[in-house]
Scaffold this active site. Structure first.
Site, PDB file in Angstrom:
ATOM      1  N   GLU A 114       0.846  -1.194   0.000  1.00 25.70           N
ATOM      2  CA  GLU A 114       0.000   0.000   0.000  1.00 25.70           C
ATOM      3  C   GLU A 114       0.884   1.248   0.000  1.00 25.70           C
ATOM      4  O   GLU A 114       1.885   1.315   0.708  1.00 25.70           O
ATOM      5  CB  GLU A 114      -0.907   0.000   1.230  1.00 25.70           C
ATOM      6  N   LYS A 188      -9.908   2.217  -2.490  1.00 23.15           N
ATOM      7  CA  LYS A 188     -10.138   1.764  -1.112  1.00 23.15           C
ATOM      8  C   LYS A 188     -11.539   2.141  -0.658  1.00 23.15           C
ATOM      9  O   LYS A 188     -11.918   3.317  -0.650  1.00 23.15           O
ATOM     10  CB  LYS A 188      -9.081   2.381  -0.205  1.00 23.15           C
ATOM     11  N   CYS A 229      -5.775  -2.619   2.692  1.00 27.88           N
ATOM     12  CA  CYS A 229      -5.520  -2.412   4.120  1.00 27.88           C
ATOM     13  C   CYS A 229      -6.794  -2.521   4.962  1.00 27.88           C
ATOM     14  O   CYS A 229      -7.244  -3.613   5.274  1.00 27.88           O
ATOM     15  CB  CYS A 229      -4.815  -1.080   4.335  1.00 27.88           C
TER      16      CYS A 229
END
Length: 356
Positions: A114, A188, A229
């Site tokens: 990331e 995300k 994440c």
């Protein structure tokens, strides 16, 4: 309803009272009573009826897709745990060399961390962000990933970078096929907004916008679901990917020194075991001089929740084999898909349902 998924817990239907009926069969000289069914046949019929009553096929709405036959059964994946600096061009060159090294070791799929081209901070995201629509001159990281995937003939799950789209910024993962063409893009979905008193406070929403769509990509090495994440904390997303037939979930991520030791491996193993598929994660290497210190420990987990390979916190490249035949093996041993209770709960894939 907008977005990609919903989870509905439905009330149980009332159960009918059980009872037994005993009687003495009438037998004449010309009519013979039918002999009782063998115990084994009765047990099979009972189990089948019970499974039907539980409606496992209704636990996913729309019904889960059959997992496709992958293009390959076995292949090597590389997890490139990279150090990240404030020098963007250095970060790009460093990532290119890592991908080349991984491909040289036989990797057909390479996963990056990331935010590998930028320091992980709200101050840095706007400065390092790339406008992909503006062309390669405005998107050096994107262009490098496309070029190296094509040149080496491999699939690249490009970790994530800050992406600019108009006046908005996203934390975005780009997936490139072996021909260098963009196969998919995941923004995300769940932004990292946390406040643990005395430990860590971070709010991505100060600069970033949340993505609106789950992302699943068909590649030369199978069907891959993408999360970034904090997305890994939301089991509904992983369940949705499994219902769409994913073989592998990839999560570039940068857990920190507070949540990393507690949850990083735990969440990976849970997502893999719950959905009986492979999970791969890739973190930046730890830099104790940075304002945000990553935990590291990039990991590959198998469909039984077993850790196949992992790193410590330093720079490292893991190259490990994935064998998709293990998915069928684990699902036949633990047939969870056939044992779900569609009469009690449902996972609704809003995106698929809307398209229908």
């Amino acid at each position: 309803m907008r977005g990609g998924l919903a989870f509905c817990l439905l009330p149980s239907r009332a159960l009918l009272p059980s009872f037994r009926l005993s009687f003495q069969p009438f037998i004449s000289n010309r009519i013979q009573a039918r002999p009782p069914a063998p115990p084994q046949r009765r047990r099979i019929a009972s189990v089948s009826a019970m499974a039907s009553a539980y409606k496992p096929e209704e636990a996913r709405v729309p019904p889960a897709l059959q997992i496709p036959t992958p293009p390959v059964t076995k292949f090597k994946i590389a997890l490139c745990q990279l150090s990240v600096t404030a020098d963007k061009e250095r970060n790009i060159a460093h990532a290119r060399r890592a991908i080349e090294e991984a491909a040289g070791k036989g990797a057909k799929l390479v996963l990056l961390p990331e935010i590998w081209n930028s320091p992980y901070s709200n101050d840095s995201f706007p400065v390092y962000a790339e406008d992909v629509a503006a062309g390669s001159d405005a998107a050096h990281s994107f262009a490098m990933l496309s070029e190296v995937a094509s040149r080496l003939g491999i699939t690249v799950v490009g970790g994530s970078i800050p992406e600019r789209d108009g006046d908005r910024l996203y934390n975005t993962c780009f997936v490139f096929g072996a021909d260098g063409k963009l196969k998919g893009k995941h923004r995300k979905i769940h932004l990292f907004d946390i406040d643990i008193p005395g430990k860590i406070t971070f709010k991505e929403s100060m600069t970033l916008t949340a993505g609106q769509h789950p992302t699943i990509v068909d590649t030369d090495v199978g069907r891959i679901g993408i999360g970034i994440c904090y997305d890994i904390r939301f089991q509904e997303l992983a369940m949705l990917y499994a219902a769409r037939g994913a073989h592998l979930l990839c999560y570039p991520g940068a857990f920190n020194m507070t949540t990393g030791p507690l949850h990083w491996e735990l969440l990976q193993r849970a997502r893999a075991a719950d959905n009986q598929l492979f999970v791969a994660t890739c973190s930046p290497a730890r830099d104790t001089g940075s304002s945000y210190i990553a935990w590291g420990h990039s990991t590959l987990v198998g469909p039984f929740g077993e850790v196949i390979a992992t790193t410590e916190h330093e720079e490292a490249i893991i190259v490990e084999e994935i064998d998709y035949s293990l998915i069928d093996l684990r699902r036949s041993s633990l047939p969870l898909e056939k044992q779900r209770r569609g009469d009690l709960y449902q996972l609704v894939d809003v995106q698929r349902l809307s398209s229908h």
